[in-house]
Design an enzyme around this catalytic site. Structure first.
Site, PDB file in Angstrom:
ATOM      1  N   HIS A 114       0.796  -1.234   0.000  1.00  0.00           N
ATOM      2  CA  HIS A 114       0.000   0.000   0.000  1.00  0.00           C
ATOM      3  C   HIS A 114       0.832   1.291   0.000  1.00  0.00           C
ATOM      4  O   HIS A 114       0.531   2.234   0.724  1.00  0.00           O
ATOM      5  CB  HIS A 114      -0.949   0.004   1.205  1.00  0.00           C
ATOM      6  CG  HIS A 114      -2.015  -1.048   1.164  1.00  0.00           C
ATOM      7  ND1 HIS A 114      -2.503  -1.590   0.002  1.00  0.00           N
ATOM      8  CD2 HIS A 114      -2.720  -1.659   2.165  1.00  0.00           C
ATOM      9  CE1 HIS A 114      -3.440  -2.489   0.286  1.00  0.00           C
ATOM     10  NE2 HIS A 114      -3.589  -2.560   1.582  1.00  0.00           N
ATOM     11  N   HIS A 190      -9.741   2.090   0.252  1.00  0.00           N
ATOM     12  CA  HIS A 190      -9.655   0.949   1.163  1.00  0.00           C
ATOM     13  C   HIS A 190     -10.796   0.946   2.184  1.00  0.00           C
ATOM     14  O   HIS A 190     -10.595   0.629   3.368  1.00  0.00           O
ATOM     15  CB  HIS A 190      -8.296   0.967   1.875  1.00  0.00           C
ATOM     16  CG  HIS A 190      -7.773  -0.384   2.231  1.00  0.00           C
ATOM     17  ND1 HIS A 190      -8.383  -1.197   3.151  1.00  0.00           N
ATOM     18  CD2 HIS A 190      -6.713  -1.080   1.775  1.00  0.00           C
ATOM     19  CE1 HIS A 190      -7.710  -2.316   3.269  1.00  0.00           C
ATOM     20  NE2 HIS A 190      -6.674  -2.271   2.433  1.00  0.00           N
ATOM     21  N   TYR A 192     -13.773  -0.263   4.413  1.00  0.00           N
ATOM     22  CA  TYR A 192     -14.208  -1.539   4.995  1.00  0.00           C
ATOM     23  C   TYR A 192     -15.722  -1.436   5.193  1.00  0.00           C
ATOM     24  O   TYR A 192     -16.177  -0.556   5.926  1.00  0.00           O
ATOM     25  CB  TYR A 192     -13.596  -1.751   6.377  1.00  0.00           C
ATOM     26  CG  TYR A 192     -12.147  -2.144   6.414  1.00  0.00           C
ATOM     27  CD1 TYR A 192     -11.141  -1.261   6.044  1.00  0.00           C
ATOM     28  CD2 TYR A 192     -11.777  -3.404   6.895  1.00  0.00           C
ATOM     29  CE1 TYR A 192      -9.803  -1.622   6.132  1.00  0.00           C
ATOM     30  CE2 TYR A 192     -10.441  -3.772   6.992  1.00  0.00           C
ATOM     31  CZ  TYR A 192      -9.460  -2.881   6.607  1.00  0.00           C
ATOM     32  OH  TYR A 192      -8.138  -3.229   6.702  1.00  0.00           O
ATOM     33  N   ASP A 260      -8.458 -12.860   0.787  1.00  0.00           N
ATOM     34  CA  ASP A 260      -7.543 -11.745   0.572  1.00  0.00           C
ATOM     35  C   ASP A 260      -6.931 -11.996  -0.808  1.00  0.00           C
ATOM     36  O   ASP A 260      -5.752 -12.275  -0.936  1.00  0.00           O
ATOM     37  CB  ASP A 260      -6.477 -11.731   1.684  1.00  0.00           C
ATOM     38  CG  ASP A 260      -5.757 -10.383   1.779  1.00  0.00           C
ATOM     39  OD1 ASP A 260      -5.981  -9.543   0.901  1.00  0.00           O
ATOM     40  OD2 ASP A 260      -4.966 -10.200   2.728  1.00  0.00           O
ATOM     41  N   GLU A 326     -11.661  -3.756  -3.090  1.00  0.00           N
ATOM     42  CA  GLU A 326     -10.719  -2.742  -3.574  1.00  0.00           C
ATOM     43  C   GLU A 326     -10.512  -2.902  -5.075  1.00  0.00           C
ATOM     44  O   GLU A 326      -9.864  -3.844  -5.514  1.00  0.00           O
ATOM     45  CB  GLU A 326      -9.372  -2.907  -2.864  1.00  0.00           C
ATOM     46  CG  GLU A 326      -9.444  -2.924  -1.366  1.00  0.00           C
ATOM     47  CD  GLU A 326      -8.192  -3.574  -0.768  1.00  0.00           C
ATOM     48  OE1 GLU A 326      -7.077  -3.303  -1.238  1.00  0.00           O
ATOM     49  OE2 GLU A 326      -8.349  -4.386   0.156  1.00  0.00           O
TER      50      GLU A 326
HETATM   51  C1  BGC Z   1      -4.606  -6.450   1.898  1.00  0.00           C
HETATM   52  C2  BGC Z   1      -4.448  -7.213   3.180  1.00  0.00           C
HETATM   53  C3  BGC Z   1      -3.947  -6.272   4.238  1.00  0.00           C
HETATM   54  C4  BGC Z   1      -4.904  -5.137   4.388  1.00  0.00           C
HETATM   55  C5  BGC Z   1      -4.353  -4.139   5.348  1.00  0.00           C
HETATM   56  C6  BGC Z   1      -5.581  -5.347   2.139  1.00  0.00           C
HETATM   57  O1  BGC Z   1      -5.711  -4.581   0.988  1.00  0.00           O
HETATM   58  O2  BGC Z   1      -5.008  -7.253   0.831  1.00  0.00           O
HETATM   59  O3  BGC Z   1      -3.566  -8.284   3.023  1.00  0.00           O
HETATM   60  O4  BGC Z   1      -3.763  -6.913   5.444  1.00  0.00           O
HETATM   61  O5  BGC Z   1      -5.100  -4.511   3.160  1.00  0.00           O
HETATM   62  O6  BGC Z   1      -5.330  -3.484   5.965  1.00  0.00           O
END
Ligand code: BGC
Length: 376
Positions: A114, A190, A192, A260, A326
């Site tokens: 990221h 990102h 949730y 994931d 995402e």
């Molecule tokens: C990833 C995860 C990671 C998370 C972090 C996601 O985009 O695929 O592996 O732990 O982001 O918050």
């Protein structure tokens, strides 16, 4: 002038200060049909997203914090942020471009995740300009990432626009970027989601459908092997509506600890035009989320690292109590020549759009309107 939400230009409120003394602003965007989004300048982040349920009752369906300090804490797992310069993983934090090797932060052993460390896009404070027109309200966030920041080549000028149309309960996110040197770019949001409301205990009863026949298998550190395989016969087959919890257990013992995975979107236009990528539903509230994107892939992450941290209004975010959808390019694309290109060159314009569209089950499938047709 109109009397609807679109007539008012969103006003900046003070959300707080960063540890190093920068003011963080928060903007509220509203539709006339009940959607309210709050976005802040730190990380060009979606902080709140309120949407109505079957009975017209609103809830905030995204995880986050009430303060800047919350976002700066270890408990923040990229909640709602703009993620980049390259979201997802780059193997060992290394890539070679035009004969030169670049080294990036290894912040997710043994890989880069990221966009890296202190100056990844989720952590910097962006400039903001709000606007409104007869179609809706928006905020345009801009950030100029200098050449070499977080190890990436080129000055990258990025604009992320959040826009809430007057009707339709949609949140549109548009990404634009230009560079002065060839550089990899992969941008996503990102957020949730828990459609029963952030802080509800689990997403395992949510149902999901993904418009993806294929995915990119990975090694134990979640780096793609380079293969692009069929989901057929695996727990990754979400081509029909399936409960998230139904087949998650076998994945618990893998490096992913659950879902994931990067799903390759179907449809001839994937990567060019908006396609319906995902549909998520929660039965009790009746809320439905549809994700449309022009990106070639979507990372479905089932909140496996959530650990009961305390977020907005004192609610705690349990293991697998929210999911991320995402939209993006494939992970580690910069090291796989068979994956769609993520290199932006000087003179080119990166542009991409993702739409989160909300509905409630009660208004769909009644033969009227286009609800039935749109069903994914
Ligand atoms: C990833 C995860 C990671 C998370 C972090 C996601 O985009 O695929 O592996 O732990 O982001 O918050």
């Amino acid at each position: 002038m109109t009397t609807s939400a679109s007539g008012e230009e969103p006003v900046a409120e003070q959300f707080g200060m960063t540890k190093d003394g920068q003011a963080v602003e928060l903007f509220t965007l509203k539709s006339d049909t009940g959607l309210v989004a709050k976005v802040m300048t730190r990380g060009a982040t979606l902080v709140q997203l309120h949407v109505p349920d079957n009975d017209g009752k609103s809830a905030d369906v995204v995880l986050g914090f009430d303060s800047v300090a919350g976002y700066e804490s270890e408990d923040n797992q990229y909640f709602g942020c703009t993620t980049g310069r390259v979201c997802n993983r780059i193997a060992k934090g290394k890539f070679t471009l035009d004969g030169k090797e670049y080294s990036l932060a290894v912040n997710n052993e043994p890989n880069h995740l990221h966009g890296g460390g202190e100056k990844s896009l989720d952590k910097v404070v962006w400039k903001a300009k709000s606007f409104s027109n007869d179609k809706g309200q928006g905020v345009r966030f801009s950030y100029s990432s200098p050449d070499g920041e977080e190890g990436y080549p080129g000055q990258l000028d990025i604009v992320v626009t959040y826009f809430v149309p007057v009707t339709g309960n949609r949140l549109n996110i548009t990404y634009n970027a230009t560079t002065d040197k060839a550089t990899p770019v992969n941008l996503t949001n990102h957020a949730y989601f828990n459609l029963a409301g952030a802080g509800s205990p689990s997403v395992l009863d949510h149902t999901l459908r993904l418009n993806a026949d294929r995915y990119t298998p990975t090694d134990d550190t979640l780096i793609p092997t380079g293969a692009v395989d069929s989901v057929e016969g695996t727990p990754l087959d979400f081509r029909k509506v399936t409960k998230i919890g139904q087949r998650i257990e076998p994945l618990t013992g893998t490096g992913a600890l659950g879902y994931d995975h990067n799903f390759v979107l179907n449809a001839p236009e994937a990567g060019k035009k908006l396609v319906l990528a995902a549909a998520l539903r929660e039965k009790t509230s009746g809320r439905i989320l549809r994700v449309r994107t022009d990106q070639p892939a979507i990372q479905f992450y089932s909140g496996n690292f959530l650990k009961g941290q305390v977020g907005k209004e004192g609610k705690s975010y349990a293991h697998r109590s929210a999911i991320c959808l995402e939209t993006q390019h494939y992970p580690d694309s910069v090291n796989h020549s068979n994956f769609p290109n993520t290199i932006l060159k000087p003179g080119e314009k990166f542009q991409s759009t993702t739409i989160y569209e909300f509905a409630v089950a009660g208004t769909e499938g009644n033969g009227k309107g286009d609800g039935a047709k749109k069903k994914l």
